[in-house]
Write a protein that holds these residues in place. Sequence first.
Motif, PDB file in Angstrom:
ATOM      1  N   SER A 113     -32.017 -15.432  51.552  1.00  0.00           N
ATOM      2  CA  SER A 113     -31.915 -14.970  50.179  1.00  0.00           C
ATOM      3  C   SER A 113     -32.134 -13.462  50.085  1.00  0.00           C
TER       4      SER A 113
ATOM      5  N   GLU B 165     -33.352 -12.405  47.312  1.00  0.00           N
ATOM      6  CA  GLU B 165     -34.399 -12.369  46.292  1.00  0.00           C
ATOM      7  C   GLU B 165     -35.685 -11.749  46.849  1.00  0.00           C
TER       8      GLU B 165
ATOM      9  N   TRP C 172     -41.446 -14.224  48.230  1.00  0.00           N
ATOM     10  CA  TRP C 172     -42.310 -15.079  47.431  1.00  0.00           C
ATOM     11  C   TRP C 172     -43.280 -15.882  48.286  1.00  0.00           C
TER      12      TRP C 172
ATOM     13  N   LYS D  94     -43.675 -10.907  38.490  1.00  0.00           N
ATOM     14  CA  LYS D  94     -42.458 -10.819  39.300  1.00  0.00           C
ATOM     15  C   LYS D  94     -41.359 -11.686  38.695  1.00  0.00           C
ATOM     16  N   SER D  95     -40.150 -11.296  38.951  1.00  0.00           N
ATOM     17  CA  SER D  95     -39.007 -12.043  38.462  1.00  0.00           C
ATOM     18  C   SER D  95     -37.983 -12.133  39.581  1.00  0.00           C
ATOM     19  N   ASP D  96     -36.851 -12.688  39.255  1.00  0.00           N
ATOM     20  CA  ASP D  96     -35.792 -12.844  40.240  1.00  0.00           C
ATOM     21  C   ASP D  96     -34.616 -11.942  39.870  1.00  0.00           C
ATOM     22  N   TYR D  97     -33.744 -11.688  40.831  1.00  0.00           N
ATOM     23  CA  TYR D  97     -32.616 -10.785  40.602  1.00  0.00           C
ATOM     24  C   TYR D  97     -31.624 -11.350  39.594  1.00  0.00           C
ATOM     25  N   TYR D  98     -31.443 -12.686  39.559  1.00  0.00           N
ATOM     26  CA  TYR D  98     -30.513 -13.277  38.595  1.00  0.00           C
ATOM     27  C   TYR D  98     -30.955 -12.937  37.176  1.00  0.00           C
ATOM     28  N   THR D  99     -32.245 -13.075  36.896  1.00  0.00           N
ATOM     29  CA  THR D  99     -32.755 -12.747  35.567  1.00  0.00           C
ATOM     30  C   THR D  99     -32.543 -11.277  35.257  1.00  0.00           C
TER      31      THR D  99
END
Length: 126
Positions: free
Chosen positions: A67, A69, A72, A25-30
């Motif tokens: 958030s 995001e 998590w 999983k990653s974040d939206y900013y990335t």
Amino acid sequence: EKLMFPAINRWFDAMETRSSYRATKSDYYTHAHDLPPQLGGCQSESGGESVRKAIDGGDWQLPLAKSIEPEWSWISARDARLEAAERIIHNHEAVARFAARAKSGPGFPPAWAELADPNAQAAEKR
């Protein structure tokens, strides 16, 4: 959408229980700032200004709103901080070289990737 595709949602819910999947999983900013330079040809979608502001902090006010995001809750904030610290310590040389790219000139071929030009070389002089 959850009501339209219950089987797909059950599948994703089941995947979320697997540590191997959660690790990807990653974040939206990335996704918004790292992937477009790598993929190329990414365009902003009309009507997306509110989401861009939420991702980039353009409309952040204290107290922070919920958030946008991904969820998590499978890892505690403490464990997430410990894991992040361990990974930075373990990869400190690569992290330092990556961070030093911001001090160097643009890479070749040039890429739009503010502070993360995938073609930039690390500024080796100390």
